[in-house]
Scaffold this motif. Structure first.
Motif, PDB file in Angstrom:
ATOM      1  N   ALA A   1       0.848  -1.187   0.000  1.00  0.00           N
ATOM      2  CA  ALA A   1       0.000   0.000   0.000  1.00  0.00           C
ATOM      3  C   ALA A   1       0.883   1.236   0.000  1.00  0.00           C
ATOM      4  O   ALA A   1       2.046   1.195   0.408  1.00  0.00           O
ATOM      5  CB  ALA A   1      -0.902   0.004   1.226  1.00  0.00           C
ATOM      6  N   TYR A   2       0.309   2.328  -0.454  1.00  0.00           N
ATOM      7  CA  TYR A   2       0.956   3.620  -0.343  1.00  0.00           C
ATOM      8  C   TYR A   2       0.290   4.351   0.820  1.00  0.00           C
ATOM      9  O   TYR A   2      -0.934   4.456   0.894  1.00  0.00           O
ATOM     10  CB  TYR A   2       0.806   4.436  -1.631  1.00  0.00           C
ATOM     11  N   GLN A   3       1.110   4.850   1.758  1.00  0.00           N
ATOM     12  CA  GLN A   3       0.571   5.577   2.901  1.00  0.00           C
ATOM     13  C   GLN A   3       1.597   6.574   3.409  1.00  0.00           C
ATOM     14  O   GLN A   3       2.720   6.201   3.751  1.00  0.00           O
ATOM     15  CB  GLN A   3       0.181   4.620   4.031  1.00  0.00           C
ATOM     16  N   ASN A   4       1.186   7.823   3.463  1.00  0.00           N
ATOM     17  CA  ASN A   4       2.001   8.897   4.044  1.00  0.00           C
ATOM     18  C   ASN A   4       3.440   8.920   3.534  1.00  0.00           C
ATOM     19  O   ASN A   4       4.390   9.016   4.297  1.00  0.00           O
ATOM     20  CB  ASN A   4       1.970   8.804   5.576  1.00  0.00           C
ATOM     21  N   GLY A   5       3.599   8.804   2.226  1.00  0.00           N
ATOM     22  CA  GLY A   5       4.922   8.919   1.620  1.00  0.00           C
ATOM     23  C   GLY A   5       5.732   7.646   1.584  1.00  0.00           C
ATOM     24  O   GLY A   5       6.874   7.657   1.121  1.00  0.00           O
ATOM     25  N   ASP A   6       5.173   6.535   2.053  1.00  0.00           N
ATOM     26  CA  ASP A   6       5.908   5.266   2.083  1.00  0.00           C
ATOM     27  C   ASP A   6       5.103   4.141   1.447  1.00  0.00           C
ATOM     28  O   ASP A   6       3.869   4.191   1.393  1.00  0.00           O
ATOM     29  CB  ASP A   6       6.213   4.852   3.535  1.00  0.00           C
TER      30      ASP A   6
ATOM     31  N   GLU B   1      -9.950   1.870  11.015  1.00  0.00           N
ATOM     32  CA  GLU B   1      -8.964   2.178   9.976  1.00  0.00           C
ATOM     33  C   GLU B   1      -9.613   1.946   8.622  1.00  0.00           C
ATOM     34  O   GLU B   1     -10.400   1.010   8.446  1.00  0.00           O
ATOM     35  CB  GLU B   1      -7.714   1.305  10.109  1.00  0.00           C
ATOM     36  N   ILE B   2      -9.293   2.818   7.688  1.00  0.00           N
ATOM     37  CA  ILE B   2      -9.789   2.711   6.320  1.00  0.00           C
ATOM     38  C   ILE B   2      -8.679   2.144   5.461  1.00  0.00           C
ATOM     39  O   ILE B   2      -7.519   2.531   5.590  1.00  0.00           O
ATOM     40  CB  ILE B   2     -10.201   4.096   5.770  1.00  0.00           C
ATOM     41  N   TYR B   3      -9.045   1.243   4.546  1.00  0.00           N
ATOM     42  CA  TYR B   3      -8.127   0.695   3.554  1.00  0.00           C
ATOM     43  C   TYR B   3      -8.818   0.833   2.201  1.00  0.00           C
ATOM     44  O   TYR B   3      -9.798   0.143   1.936  1.00  0.00           O
ATOM     45  CB  TYR B   3      -7.834  -0.784   3.822  1.00  0.00           C
ATOM     46  N   SER B   4      -8.342   1.753   1.371  1.00  0.00           N
ATOM     47  CA  SER B   4      -8.899   1.826   0.017  1.00  0.00           C
ATOM     48  C   SER B   4      -8.155   0.812  -0.841  1.00  0.00           C
ATOM     49  O   SER B   4      -6.970   0.536  -0.607  1.00  0.00           O
ATOM     50  CB  SER B   4      -8.782   3.240  -0.546  1.00  0.00           C
TER      51      SER B   4
ATOM     52  N   ILE C   1      -4.296   0.505  -0.780  1.00  0.00           N
ATOM     53  CA  ILE C   1      -3.784  -0.826  -1.128  1.00  0.00           C
ATOM     54  C   ILE C   1      -3.795  -1.045  -2.631  1.00  0.00           C
ATOM     55  O   ILE C   1      -4.785  -0.768  -3.311  1.00  0.00           O
ATOM     56  CB  ILE C   1      -4.601  -1.934  -0.429  1.00  0.00           C
ATOM     57  N   ALA C   2      -2.686  -1.567  -3.132  1.00  0.00           N
ATOM     58  CA  ALA C   2      -2.564  -1.950  -4.543  1.00  0.00           C
ATOM     59  C   ALA C   2      -2.910  -3.429  -4.682  1.00  0.00           C
ATOM     60  O   ALA C   2      -2.420  -4.257  -3.924  1.00  0.00           O
ATOM     61  CB  ALA C   2      -1.135  -1.702  -5.021  1.00  0.00           C
ATOM     62  N   ASP C   3      -3.753  -3.735  -5.658  1.00  0.00           N
ATOM     63  CA  ASP C   3      -4.176  -5.119  -5.896  1.00  0.00           C
ATOM     64  C   ASP C   3      -4.080  -5.433  -7.393  1.00  0.00           C
ATOM     65  O   ASP C   3      -5.073  -5.798  -8.030  1.00  0.00           O
ATOM     66  CB  ASP C   3      -5.604  -5.321  -5.381  1.00  0.00           C
ATOM     67  N   PRO C   4      -2.877  -5.292  -7.992  1.00  0.00           N
ATOM     68  CA  PRO C   4      -2.763  -5.483  -9.435  1.00  0.00           C
ATOM     69  C   PRO C   4      -3.069  -6.907  -9.909  1.00  0.00           C
ATOM     70  O   PRO C   4      -3.445  -7.100 -11.064  1.00  0.00           O
ATOM     71  CB  PRO C   4      -1.318  -5.082  -9.744  1.00  0.00           C
TER      72      PRO C   4
END
Length: 188
Positions: A16-21, A68-71, A98-101
């Motif tokens: 996932a991408y979160q707060n710059g990381d 907590e939210i997880y898009s 969250i990435a789900d490719p």
């Protein structure tokens, strides 16, 4: 379609991408707290940023409730970062994107539009035990409302803490609930 309510969260592991990381998120991260798994079709689209921005604007209230939210979309974590960096609306997001490719998570929740390789607009509220308690799936052109989601979460948390009580239609925090019994049959 199989039954969603009370079904167990299926195992997954994703970036996932979160707060710059870039961070790893697994099904274990969702347990022990209330969670929202918020599927949307794709980054750099039209309705999606309005929904994700609405969640971002209400994020403090979700956190106050211990949620907590997880898009999740089928985009990559790199695409999430690029969207976050280039959009003022998406730039407000602090929750994990969250990435789900591969579509694994999207298929786990049965919201994959196979012929397009994207997710339906699916919202899932999961309790601390890892069970799905609320499900909402809408047409691609219908945006969701964070305030209505918050109302539903408050109701789910209330009934979890008050066995034997139920929340009637339009219930809001602090209002009266019902205790189902023979005395109420035919009187509502």
């Amino acid at each position: 379609m199989s039954r969603y309510i009370d079904s167990e969260l299926k195992p997954f592991k994703a970036t996932a991408y979160q707060n710059g990381d870039f961070v790893e998120v697994t099904d274990a991260d969702l347990k022990g707290q209330w969670s929202v798994v918020f599927f949307y079709p794709a980054d750099f689209t039209f309705v999606c940023p309005t929904e994700l921005g609405d969640l971002a604007d209400n994020y403090d209230e979700f956190k106050r409730l211990g949620v907590e939210i997880y898009s999740v979309s089928t985009d990559t974590h790199f695409t999430h970062k690029a969207w976050h960096d280039s959009s003022e609306t998406i730039g407000k997001i602090q929750y994990p994107m969250i990435a789900d490719p591969t579509g694994t998570i999207t298929r786990n929740f049965n919201v994959m539009i196979e012929e397009e390789g994207i997710a339906d607009r699916g919202t899932f509220v999961i309790n601390p035990e890892g069970q799905i308690k609320i499900v909402e799936i809408t047409d691609g052109g219908i945006g969701r409302d964070a305030s209505e989601l918050l109302r539903k979460i408050k109701a789910a948390q209330y009934i979890a803490a008050h066995p034997g009580e139920v929340c009637p239609a339009k219930w809001k925090e602090g209002e009266e609930t019902l205790a189902p019994s023979l005395d109420l049959v035919g009187k509502i």
